[in-house]
Design a protein around this motif. Structure first.
Motif, mmCIF file in Angstrom:
data_model
loop_
_atom_site.group_PDB
_atom_site.id
_atom_site.type_symbol
_atom_site.label_atom_id
_atom_site.label_comp_id
_atom_site.label_asym_id
_atom_site.label_seq_id
_atom_site.Cartn_x
_atom_site.Cartn_y
_atom_site.Cartn_z
ATOM 1 N N VAL A 126 0.039 -12.931 -14.594
ATOM 2 C CA VAL A 126 -0.675 -11.990 -13.720
ATOM 3 C C VAL A 126 -0.925 -12.623 -12.354
ATOM 4 O O VAL A 126 -1.489 -13.707 -12.255
ATOM 5 N N VAL B 161 -5.768 -6.659 -6.485
ATOM 6 C CA VAL B 161 -4.725 -6.004 -7.273
ATOM 7 C C VAL B 161 -4.066 -7.030 -8.183
ATOM 8 O O VAL B 161 -3.738 -8.133 -7.760
ATOM 9 N N ILE C 285 -10.686 3.661 5.658
ATOM 10 C CA ILE C 285 -10.280 4.078 4.302
ATOM 11 C C ILE C 285 -11.134 5.253 3.832
ATOM 12 O O ILE C 285 -12.354 5.189 3.880
ATOM 13 N N LYS D 141 -3.065 5.174 -1.999
ATOM 14 C CA LYS D 141 -3.139 4.367 -3.215
ATOM 15 C C LYS D 141 -3.743 5.224 -4.324
ATOM 16 O O LYS D 141 -4.736 5.914 -4.104
ATOM 17 N N ASP E 25 -4.797 -6.102 -1.609
ATOM 18 C CA ASP E 25 -3.879 -5.145 -0.982
ATOM 19 C C ASP E 25 -4.392 -4.675 0.389
ATOM 20 O O ASP E 25 -5.429 -5.151 0.874
ATOM 21 N N ASP E 26 -3.662 -3.760 0.996
ATOM 22 C CA ASP E 26 -4.020 -3.261 2.331
ATOM 23 C C ASP E 26 -5.368 -2.537 2.359
ATOM 24 O O ASP E 26 -5.929 -2.301 3.417
ATOM 25 N N PHE E 27 -5.846 -2.171 1.176
ATOM 26 C CA PHE E 27 -7.125 -1.454 1.095
ATOM 27 C C PHE E 27 -8.297 -2.409 0.851
ATOM 28 O O PHE E 27 -9.425 -1.986 0.688
ATOM 29 N N LYS F 235 -0.874 -7.879 -10.532
ATOM 30 C CA LYS F 235 0.498 -7.476 -10.833
ATOM 31 C C LYS F 235 1.038 -8.389 -11.930
ATOM 32 O O LYS F 235 0.906 -9.608 -11.841
ATOM 33 N N SER F 236 1.589 -7.753 -12.939
ATOM 34 C CA SER F 236 2.081 -8.534 -14.071
ATOM 35 C C SER F 236 3.585 -8.722 -14.007
ATOM 36 O O SER F 236 4.313 -7.811 -13.643
ATOM 37 N N GLU F 237 3.996 -9.908 -14.368
ATOM 38 C CA GLU F 237 5.419 -10.182 -14.527
ATOM 39 C C GLU F 237 5.605 -10.920 -15.835
ATOM 40 O O GLU F 237 4.720 -11.655 -16.265
ATOM 41 N N ASP G 96 -8.632 -4.212 -1.770
ATOM 42 C CA ASP G 96 -8.945 -4.294 -3.207
ATOM 43 C C ASP G 96 -8.144 -5.417 -3.863
ATOM 44 O O ASP G 96 -7.023 -5.726 -3.454
ATOM 45 N N GLN H 73 2.852 -0.018 -10.948
ATOM 46 C CA GLN H 73 2.953 -0.540 -12.299
ATOM 47 C C GLN H 73 1.884 0.053 -13.217
ATOM 48 O O GLN H 73 0.772 0.321 -12.772
#
Lengths: 203, 88
Positions: free
Chosen positions: B38, B49, A128, A162, B43-45, B51-53, B47, A40
């Motif tokens: 929001v 994250v 990572i 990523k 996430d898998d890292f 996400k907007s909807e 971090d 996004q």
């Protein structure tokens, strides 16, 4: 009894060995195949009369070899139709001919042609690895292409990748003029964009 | 004060109320029909994250100048006209 190999058989066996060796070599040092990534984008327009926040879908192919990150390449696409700002009428205007001209220029595209590494962090205890680089490429908005660079952070964990970036786009650079008197008052002259994309299948 | 003048003042009052509502809701130029929701996740890292909807704006009073402007204009003009007519 002594056996003799015909010249053709010898040639075939040499060819076979050569083929196998080159196959093995290509497996060991294969250039990474491009990874399909999606996510996004969030954009922000700040003008004296209005602050507009919007989102859009981003998709693309990305190729990076962590041993040669400067040879990064890829293409990112943002379908103009996927851009949303929370008001249908405004979204319709955004797609119109005075703005992003979605009928003629359905996608915003950024083609990455290379990059300069700013910082490389080798694989940490969580598996990572991170590369911060400035990518260079060609941005196409409103069917107008301009060279552009952006700071990008690429993270890899196993087969996952990523990509994140923040950059600014000047509307005038892409001949996005809008309705007279709007840009600079109700819509910012520059749009701040942040993207966050993920993909799987990095070799 | 006659009926026309009362109607005129009522119209002007509506005008002021709508204007006040527009001011109190953030003076948007365009009505925020949808608002950004929001979602923050890791996430898998590892971090954070966001996400907007876009969801339908639950506040029907959250109006922009695109709605408030015509209403203010209409009721303002009507109020002045009615008050003026009532004075004659």
């Amino acid at each position: 009894m002594r056996t003799y190999r015909t010249p053709i058989a010898s040639l075939l066996s040499i060819s076979f060995i050569t083929l196998m060796m080159s196959l093995l070599a290509s497996m060991s040092f294969a250039a990474p195949s491009s990874t399909s990534i999606k996510g996004q984008a969030r954009f922000l327009s700040t003008a004296p009369l209005e602050k507009i926040v919007g989102t859009a879908a981003v998709m693309g192919d990305f190729k990076i070899d962590f041993d040669k990150p400067s040879e990064v390449s890829g293409t990112f696409k943002v379908p103009v139709a996927s851009m949303k700002t929370g008001n249908d009428k405004r979204d319709e205007h955004l797609r119109g001919s005075q703005w992003l001209n979605a009928d003629k220029c359905a996608n915003i595209e950024f083609a990455v042609t290379g990059g300069k590494v700013e910082k490389f962090t080798p694989t940490n205890d969580k598996g990572i690895s991170t590369i911060k680089l400035v990518v260079e490429g060609k941005m196409t908005i409103n069917c107008v292409s301009q060279p552009m660079s952006a700071k990008v952070t690429v993270k890899r964990k196993g087969k996952m990748i990523k990509v994140g970036s923040k950059f600014e786009i000047k509307l005038a650079d892409f001949k996005v003029q809008g309705k007279e008197g709007i840009v600079g008052k109700k819509v910012g002259e520059s749009i701040q964009v942040s993207i966050n994309l993920t993909g799987k299948g990095v070799s | 004060m006659n009926t026309l003048q009362k109607l005129g003042i009522s119209s002007l009052l509506i005008c002021v109320l709508v204007g006040g509502l527009w001011l109190s809701k953030g003076m948007h130029l365009a009505t925020p029909e949808q608002i950004e929701e929001v979602t923050v996740s890791t996430d898998d890292f590892g971090d954070e994250v966001k996400k907007s909807e876009w969801i339908k704006n639950p506040d029907p009073l959250d109006i922009g100048l695109d709605l408030a402007g015509p209403v203010i204009g209409l009721f303002g003009a009507l109020g002045v006209a009615l008050f003026w007519k009532g004075r004659q």
